[in-house]
Design a protein around this motif. Structure first.
Motif, PDB file in Angstrom:
ATOM      1  N   VAL A  21       0.875  -1.168   0.000  1.00 13.74           N
ATOM      2  CA  VAL A  21       0.000   0.000   0.000  1.00 13.74           C
ATOM      3  C   VAL A  21       0.914   1.220   0.000  1.00 13.74           C
ATOM      4  O   VAL A  21       1.833   1.319   0.808  1.00 13.74           O
ATOM      5  N   ASP A  27      -3.534   0.738  -3.206  1.00 10.66           N
ATOM      6  CA  ASP A  27      -3.008  -0.622  -3.316  1.00 10.66           C
ATOM      7  C   ASP A  27      -2.189  -0.763  -4.594  1.00 10.66           C
ATOM      8  O   ASP A  27      -2.570  -0.247  -5.650  1.00 10.66           O
ATOM      9  N   LYS A  63      -6.302  -5.446  -5.792  1.00 15.34           N
ATOM     10  CA  LYS A  63      -6.983  -6.301  -4.811  1.00 15.34           C
ATOM     11  C   LYS A  63      -7.567  -7.547  -5.473  1.00 15.34           C
ATOM     12  O   LYS A  63      -7.432  -8.652  -4.958  1.00 15.34           O
TER      13      LYS A  63
END
Length: 133
Positions: A21, A27, A63
């Motif tokens: 991060v 992310d 993600k």
């Protein structure tokens, strides 16, 4: 005249995955894909080559991709080629050009449970050519 298009399609095996991060809270997923090719040399022998390509994904894509793949996954990625410069780690006064694929789409084809990443070994050969006298 057809406009220029920056699109890359790559199919290979995932050799490493690194998730982080950023300071701003975004992310980032970086992973390396190993591709192989074969061709005939001038003697007619088959020569195999390997290429390691760095790919990155950002935000929501990072993600989602992180959940879908792991080391040993056979994947096909589609993205854009991105080249940037940064300071060298060894010499901050030297700029280094890096190229990576910013991934827009990924398809996990299958997973090789027996895949073992080869250890990358750096070596150099020193020869003083004394045997040629």
């Amino acid at each position: 005249m057809t406009p220029d298009v920056n699109q890359v399609k790559l199919r290979g095996t995932v050799t490493d995955v690194f998730s982080m991060v950023t300071k701003s809270g975004q992310d980032r997923l970086a992973f390396t894909i190993l591709t192989k090719s074969e061709k005939k040399d001038s003697y007619g022998d088959t020569v195999y080559t390997q290429q390691y390509t760095t790919c990155v994904a950002w935000s929501t894509a990072a993600k989602i991709f992180k959940e879908k793949m792991q080391v040993g996954s056979r994947v096909q990625v589609v993205g854009e080629l991105h080249t940037y410069t940064s300071a060298s780690q060894k010499n901050p006064w030297t700029m280094v050009r890096k190229t990576e694929i910013v991934t827009k789409q990924i398809e996990v084809i299958w997973f090789d449970s027996e895949y073992k990443p080869r250890e990358r070994v750096e070596f150099s050969v020193v020869d003083d050519f004394s045997d040629l006298d």
